[in-house]
Design a protein around this motif. Structure first.
Motif, PDB file in Angstrom:
ATOM      1  N   VAL A  62     -67.919  78.303 -24.232  1.00 32.74           N
ATOM      2  CA  VAL A  62     -68.396  77.933 -25.580  1.00 32.74           C
ATOM      3  C   VAL A  62     -67.913  76.535 -25.964  1.00 32.74           C
ATOM      4  CG1 VAL A  62     -68.516  80.349 -26.262  1.00 32.74           C
ATOM      5  CG2 VAL A  62     -66.583  79.004 -27.014  1.00 32.74           C
ATOM      6  N   LEU A  63     -66.773  76.125 -25.407  1.00 33.66           N
ATOM      7  CA  LEU A  63     -66.262  74.779 -25.745  1.00 33.66           C
ATOM      8  C   LEU A  63     -67.011  73.678 -25.000  1.00 33.66           C
ATOM      9  CD1 LEU A  63     -62.350  75.183 -25.785  1.00 33.66           C
ATOM     10  CD2 LEU A  63     -63.890  75.016 -27.737  1.00 33.66           C
ATOM     11  N   TYR A  64     -67.368  73.934 -23.743  1.00 34.43           N
ATOM     12  CA  TYR A  64     -67.878  72.850 -22.895  1.00 34.43           C
ATOM     13  C   TYR A  64     -69.341  73.022 -22.523  1.00 34.43           C
ATOM     14  CZ  TYR A  64     -62.934  71.929 -22.654  1.00 34.43           C
ATOM     15  OH  TYR A  64     -61.636  71.683 -23.011  1.00 34.43           O
ATOM     16  N   GLY A  65     -69.817  74.243 -22.579  1.00 35.42           N
ATOM     17  CA  GLY A  65     -71.195  74.503 -22.161  1.00 35.42           C
ATOM     18  C   GLY A  65     -71.199  75.396 -20.950  1.00 35.42           C
ATOM     19  N   GLN A  66     -72.203  76.260 -20.878  1.00 36.71           N
ATOM     20  CA  GLN A  66     -72.276  77.276 -19.820  1.00 36.71           C
ATOM     21  C   GLN A  66     -72.220  76.660 -18.421  1.00 36.71           C
ATOM     22  OE1 GLN A  66     -72.732  80.676 -20.041  1.00 36.71           O
ATOM     23  NE2 GLN A  66     -72.848  80.840 -22.256  1.00 36.71           N
ATOM     24  N   MET A  67     -72.852  75.490 -18.269  1.00 34.35           N
ATOM     25  CA  MET A  67     -72.999  74.920 -16.925  1.00 34.35           C
ATOM     26  C   MET A  67     -72.041  73.753 -16.688  1.00 34.35           C
ATOM     27  SD  MET A  67     -75.240  76.937 -15.930  1.00 34.35           S
ATOM     28  CE  MET A  67     -75.720  76.292 -14.346  1.00 34.35           C
ATOM     29  N   HIS A  68     -71.116  73.530 -17.595  1.00 31.57           N
ATOM     30  CA  HIS A  68     -70.186  72.421 -17.441  1.00 31.57           C
ATOM     31  C   HIS A  68     -69.158  72.771 -16.363  1.00 31.57           C
ATOM     32  CE1 HIS A  68     -67.192  69.351 -18.427  1.00 31.57           C
ATOM     33  NE2 HIS A  68     -68.179  68.720 -19.051  1.00 31.57           N
ATOM     34  N   PRO A  69     -68.721  71.780 -15.568  1.00 29.19           N
ATOM     35  CA  PRO A  69     -67.731  72.078 -14.517  1.00 29.19           C
ATOM     36  C   PRO A  69     -66.470  72.759 -15.037  1.00 29.19           C
ATOM     37  CG  PRO A  69     -68.485  69.805 -14.338  1.00 29.19           C
ATOM     38  CD  PRO A  69     -69.157  70.374 -15.532  1.00 29.19           C
ATOM     39  N   PHE A  70     -66.055  72.461 -16.256  1.00 31.99           N
ATOM     40  CA  PHE A  70     -64.833  73.087 -16.782  1.00 31.99           C
ATOM     41  C   PHE A  70     -65.035  74.574 -17.045  1.00 31.99           C
ATOM     42  CE2 PHE A  70     -63.216  69.126 -16.575  1.00 31.99           C
ATOM     43  CZ  PHE A  70     -63.156  68.316 -17.707  1.00 31.99           C
ATOM     44  N   ALA A  71     -66.283  74.987 -17.147  1.00 31.84           N
ATOM     45  CA  ALA A  71     -66.574  76.384 -17.490  1.00 31.84           C
ATOM     46  C   ALA A  71     -67.148  77.158 -16.312  1.00 31.84           C
ATOM     47  CB  ALA A  71     -67.542  76.440 -18.661  1.00 31.84           C
ATOM     48  N   MET A  72     -67.241  76.490 -15.193  1.00 27.85           N
ATOM     49  CA  MET A  72     -67.893  77.131 -14.041  1.00 27.85           C
ATOM     50  C   MET A  72     -66.842  77.566 -13.044  1.00 27.85           C
ATOM     51  SD  MET A  72     -71.283  76.818 -14.273  1.00 27.85           S
ATOM     52  CE  MET A  72     -72.112  76.354 -12.772  1.00 27.85           C
ATOM     53  N   GLU A  73     -66.801  78.837 -12.806  1.00 27.62           N
ATOM     54  CA  GLU A  73     -65.949  79.303 -11.720  1.00 27.62           C
ATOM     55  C   GLU A  73     -66.860  79.731 -10.575  1.00 27.62           C
ATOM     56  OE1 GLU A  73     -61.995  80.826 -13.980  1.00 27.62           O
ATOM     57  OE2 GLU A  73     -63.316  82.314 -13.101  1.00 27.62           O
ATOM     58  N   PRO A  74     -66.359  79.640  -9.368  1.00 23.45           N
ATOM     59  CA  PRO A  74     -67.220  80.069  -8.248  1.00 23.45           C
ATOM     60  C   PRO A  74     -67.639  81.529  -8.417  1.00 23.45           C
ATOM     61  CG  PRO A  74     -65.281  78.898  -7.428  1.00 23.45           C
ATOM     62  CD  PRO A  74     -65.064  79.106  -8.902  1.00 23.45           C
ATOM     63  N   THR A  75     -68.881  81.799  -8.100  1.00 22.20           N
ATOM     64  CA  THR A  75     -69.405  83.155  -8.169  1.00 22.20           C
ATOM     65  C   THR A  75     -69.212  83.820  -6.810  1.00 22.20           C
ATOM     66  OG1 THR A  75     -71.556  82.434  -7.376  1.00 22.20           O
ATOM     67  CG2 THR A  75     -71.204  82.387  -9.773  1.00 22.20           C
ATOM     68  N   PRO A  76     -69.437  85.123  -6.723  1.00 20.16           N
ATOM     69  CA  PRO A  76     -69.378  85.764  -5.403  1.00 20.16           C
ATOM     70  C   PRO A  76     -70.291  85.081  -4.383  1.00 20.16           C
ATOM     71  CG  PRO A  76     -69.438  87.429  -7.111  1.00 20.16           C
ATOM     72  CD  PRO A  76     -69.586  86.114  -7.797  1.00 20.16           C
ATOM     73  N   GLU A  77     -71.474  84.668  -4.842  1.00 22.37           N
ATOM     74  CA  GLU A  77     -72.409  84.019  -3.924  1.00 22.37           C
ATOM     75  C   GLU A  77     -71.839  82.691  -3.416  1.00 22.37           C
ATOM     76  OE1 GLU A  77     -74.136  87.058  -6.096  1.00 22.37           O
ATOM     77  OE2 GLU A  77     -73.282  85.240  -7.004  1.00 22.37           O
ATOM     78  N   ASP A  78     -71.159  81.980  -4.282  1.00 20.81           N
ATOM     79  CA  ASP A  78     -70.540  80.706  -3.873  1.00 20.81           C
ATOM     80  C   ASP A  78     -69.505  80.935  -2.785  1.00 20.81           C
ATOM     81  OD1 ASP A  78     -70.526  79.644  -7.319  1.00 20.81           O
ATOM     82  OD2 ASP A  78     -71.967  79.133  -5.741  1.00 20.81           O
ATOM     83  N   TYR A  79     -68.669  81.963  -2.981  1.00 17.98           N
ATOM     84  CA  TYR A  79     -67.645  82.240  -1.962  1.00 17.98           C
ATOM     85  C   TYR A  79     -68.294  82.645  -0.645  1.00 17.98           C
ATOM     86  CZ  TYR A  79     -63.790  81.964  -5.273  1.00 17.98           C
ATOM     87  OH  TYR A  79     -62.867  81.516  -6.179  1.00 17.98           O
ATOM     88  N   LEU A  80     -69.320  83.483  -0.735  1.00 16.85           N
ATOM     89  CA  LEU A  80     -69.970  83.941   0.496  1.00 16.85           C
ATOM     90  C   LEU A  80     -70.631  82.793   1.239  1.00 16.85           C
ATOM     91  CD1 LEU A  80     -71.418  87.319  -0.832  1.00 16.85           C
ATOM     92  CD2 LEU A  80     -69.608  87.027   0.856  1.00 16.85           C
ATOM     93  N   ALA A  81     -71.028  81.785   0.492  1.00 19.91           N
ATOM     94  CA  ALA A  81     -71.722  80.657   1.125  1.00 19.91           C
ATOM     95  C   ALA A  81     -70.770  79.665   1.786  1.00 19.91           C
ATOM     96  CB  ALA A  81     -72.573  79.931   0.084  1.00 19.91           C
TER      97      ALA A  81
END
Lengths: 415, 428
Positions: B164-183
């Motif tokens: 909510v502070l930075y935006g849904q897609m901002h790097p500060f708010a993005m953690e790797p998802t399961p798909e990211d780890y699998l990739a």
């Protein structure tokens, strides 16, 4: 050879005072330990020692703004309740050392106890308990392991106690507990840091010597019969992974045989190069986490193994593999390198830990509480004199199936 | 207290002159700078290797984290088990960490073991091999952690606040998802490692009671590596913020457990260098210690919480102020209201002189405590270097803390800390 220097003296009211000078520090620490813990509670009034610890920070009769005064002196304070003792410390700049003596003595002399404070701290403890559960969902399982392992001894309950007891405590309960245990002849005061021993003695006499003695507490705790067959319970809990806990009775902290078990627990469970981690996490992939430690309680200790199973792993197979590794401690000779690793770790932990003044004060206080302040230095010698033969002999005594207790925790969250 | 004993006079810590031990700077043959803080009486030391290998440098999500976490998973000469055995034999601690911008390798050990241990660190910097089996373990563990975090109200609240502070897609708010780890694949990590570690930009801090031949040791072991001088003046460009339009956010994940995690936060773009010192004083008064306003009101007076705190974290060019607490659901609305009241108080009423003096004394006292530990001193210098501050920053900060007035703090709170601007996140 590392050594913590100290002076020791006794006040006329029975308060034992230890002074550790460290003129390289800008601070002074006053560390008080009272010889009372959750083991001294009545079984239907568990959690009272912890509640009293909370209340000791509520101020004193003459100074309800106790903590504000301390903060004005740039000091901070904290405390903790264990099964064996209750500790408090104040740390502040050396210039204000006398303020620490003043406030700590006021706390010992006349803590402020009233109904409002009691009710507020009860609410806070209930919140603390909920936060603990949220941070570690396995903590209730650990409490069950203790009640299984210490059938008749008060160690069977932990300092939090039972929340249904805590909710019922009255002002009278607290007043009674504090008047019984919070007196100078039941306490040890350690003064550490940038203060000369003569100055510390002067302040100790000035502020603490007139606090009246209390009655002498003679601890007489039930010791249960020696366990003859293994204990086991299986529970279901809201935890992420299945888990196994095993406990084995061991000598109390610093008692003969303690150091050997300390070595055993380090060899088995200290770090990713430990035996249990290598065999059961890395090679066989039966567990995702495994640890072995000692609970360091004064009367009778426990060596506790905690393992969280890898998902979809069979609990029976995991437990069997764990027991095989424990038996290797008994049956396979101990390489010299493994022993040296433990000694290096003990030395490293000791030196790095003792960079902190509070850590040194704590060790001095507990050594005195255990009956001999010189233990703070001699105990390290005990560790370095342990031999492979003594460890193997200790393993035989420790890993006795009949005296073990096992708790299996089945996760409600695994299909 | 009896009549015979007068309360001792309290000396104000704000009158103390604090001294930050200086560093000695040495430059290795390859240009890598070493900052040395040689003090302390215990024969122990800490070495920190700081690389330009933070999250901002990854081209694929999760790579920076995996490349850092798996530095101990194997080299050309040793497997993971051997690496663990190597460090643990000496009782040494080796830690890995990551931030938005940089990555850390930290070694703590007894001073006399430095000659044995430093080559081991050089090996992982140069020759990490990221075996597939170890990467698989990381993926399995990460998926498990993500599953657990989805049920952890505190973790969910933390992440929701970032969004909510930075935006849904901002790097500060993005953690790797399961798909990211699998990739993630081994080649990703090897490339990142080559670029950011083996041939990366690095500076080193060393603190504690140090060996007399420290510089020679570092030169022999690290001076010949193909590392590069750390660029302190790189600008971190990140996407613009897209904060939520709604100030209040609620999420329910587990109604069975009647606890609510509360986060009240704001991301602040400080305009002047001296603003950080003022913010530090205000956040301390608000919730930085037992006895702070939030603590006294919401814990000691009302018993709603056990812990409540106010923290400052730097995210890029912003300083994020976050108030965190857990409470019973039935008290959560009241707790939020009280937090907002305390925030509002900062902007409406001048802080009383005695309260300000107390907070300043305590803040100076805590800084004084920190200075007695060589490792803390090194941490401060690392922070200062990474922020690009000059060597007087510590004294400038102390000066602000000591001299800021209550009127200045009121103006500051009115400029930056209006209660209406804060976001509120509750997770029940």
């Amino acid at each position: 050879m590392r050594s913590i220097s100290f002076d020791r003296f006794l006040l006329s009211n029975g308060l034992k005072v230890i002074v550790h000078e460290d003129f390289s520090s800008p601070s002074v620490v006053l560390f008080v330990v009272y010889d009372v813990g959750s083991r001294d509670e009545d079984p239907d009034k568990t959690g009272l020692a912890h509640l009293c610890e909370h209340l000791m920070f509520s101020g004193t009769k003459d100074f309800p703004n106790f903590e504000t005064l301390l903060h004005q002196a740039a000091g901070h304070t904290n405390g903790a309740t264990t099964p064996d003792y209750t500790e408090y410390f104040i740390q502040l700049p050396a210039d204000n050392a006398e303020v620490a003596f003043w406030l700590e003595s006021e706390q010992m002399r006349k803590p402020l106890l009233n109904r409002r404070n009691v009710e507020t701290q009860k609410k806070i403890i209930l919140q603390e308990y909920k936060e603990m559960l949220a941070d570690d969902p396995y903590s209730e399982a650990v409490a069950q392991l203790y009640s299984l392992s210490y059938k008749n001894h008060p160690y069977q309950w932990l300092p939090f106690g039972k929340m249904e007891h805590v909710k019922q405590f009255s002002l009278a309960d607290v007043q009674d507990f504090i008047s019984r245990f919070y007196c100078p002849n039941n306490a040890v005061l350690v003064v550490a840091g940038n203060i000369a021993v003569d100055q510390a003695r002067h302040f100790a006499e000035k502020w603490f010597a007139t606090i009246p003695m209390g009655s002498t507490y003679l601890r007489d705790l039930p010791a249960g019969p020696v366990q003859q067959k293994p204990g086991r319970i299986v529970i279901e809990a809201d935890v992420p992974l299945n888990a196994i806990y095993k406990s084995f009775p061991m000598p109390g902290f610093t008692k003969p045989g303690y150091e050997e078990v300390s070595f055993i627990s380090s060899i088995l469970g200290d770090g990713a190069s430990s035996r249990l981690y290598k065999a059961l996490v890395r090679e066989k992939k039966l567990f995702t986490y495994i640890d072995c430690g000692t609970n360091d309680l004064f009367d009778d200790g426990l060596c506790i193994i905690e393992g969280k199973l890898a998902k979809n792993n069979d609990l029976e197979a995991a437990e069997k593999a764990l027991e095989e590794e424990l038996q290797k401690m008994v049956s396979i000779s101990l390489p010299e390198r493994e022993l040296l690793k433990v000694k290096n770790n003990i030395e490293s932990d000791t030196l790095l830990g003792e960079m902190d003044l509070i850590e040194r004060a704590t060790k001095l206080a507990l050594s005195e509480l255990l009956g001999d302040v010189h233990l703070v230095n001699t105990s390290l010698n005990e560790y370095f004199s342990v031999t492979p033969e003594r460890i193997i002999e200790a393993s035989r005594k420790l890993f006795c199936h009949e005296r073990s207790n096992t708790l299996c925790v089945l996760s409600k969250n695994i299909a | 207290m009896t009549k015979n004993r007068k309360a001792p006079q309290i000396k104000d810590a704000i009158n103390y002159n604090l001294t930050l031990p200086a560093y000695d700077r040495h430059v290795l043959s390859n240009g890598v700078e070493v900052y040395i803080i040689n003090c302390g009486s215990v024969d122990a030391m800490r070495v920190n290797w700081i690389f330009n290998a933070g999250v901002r440098w990854q081209k694929k999500k999760g790579v920076a984290y995996a490349a850092n976490s798996l530095l101990l998973s194997g080299t050309a000469g040793r497997e993971a088990a051997d690496i663990s055995e190597f460090f643990e034999f000496y009782g040494a601690g080796i830690d890995l960490d990551l931030s938005d911008t940089v990555a850390f390798i930290t070694l703590e050990c007894l001073t006399r073991h430095s000659k044995d241990l430093l080559p081991g660190v050089a090996e992982i910097i140069c020759n990490s091999t990221y075996p597939d089996a170890e990467l698989q373990i990381l993926k399995d563990d990460a998926l498990q952690v993500l599953t657990e975090r989805n049920n952890d109200k505190n973790a969910v609240a933390d992440l929701l606040l970032q969004k909510v502070l930075y935006g849904q897609m901002h790097p500060f708010a993005m953690e790797p998802t399961p798909e990211d780890y699998l990739a993630l694949n081994r080649q990703d990590l090897l490339s990142f490692h080559q670029d950011k570690y083996a041939y990366g930009e690095c500076f080193i801090t060393v603190s504690g009671k140090l060996p007399v031949d420290l510089v020679d040791q570092l030169e022999d072991i690290f001076g010949t590596l193909p590392l590069n001088k750390f660029s302190f003046d790189q600008e971190y460009l990140f996407p613009p913020l897209r904060p939520s339009e709604d100030r209040i956010h609620h999420k329910a994940i587990d109604r069975d457990k009647a606890q609510t995690s509360i986060r009240v936060g704001k991301s602040i773009a400080l305009k002047r260098k001296e603003d950080y010192g003022k913010l530090k004083v205000l956040s301390f008064i608000l919730g930085g210690y037992p006895g702070s306003r939030l603590y006294n009101n919401i814990r000691e007076d009302k018993g709603y919480v056990y812990s409540i705190e106010c923290n400052l974290v730097e995210r890029g060019l912003y300083t994020q102020l976050t108030i965190s607490a857990d409470t019973d659901e039935e008290n959560s609305l009241n707790a939020v209201n009280e937090i907002r009241k305390e925030l509002g108080r900062l902007s409406k009423k001048v802080i009383k002189g005695t309260d300000l003096r107390t907070a300043k004394n305590l803040l100076i006292g805590s800084l004084l405590d920190g200075l007695q530990n060589a490792f803390n001193v090194a941490s401060f210098w690392e922070y200062s270097l990474l922020k690009g501050y000059d060597d007087n920053y510590f004294y400038q900060l102390i000066d602000i803390i000591k001299n800021v007035t209550a009127d200045e703090l009121l103006k500051f709170a009115q400029e930056y800390l209006s209660a209406e601007d804060f976001y509120v996140v509750t997770v029940a």
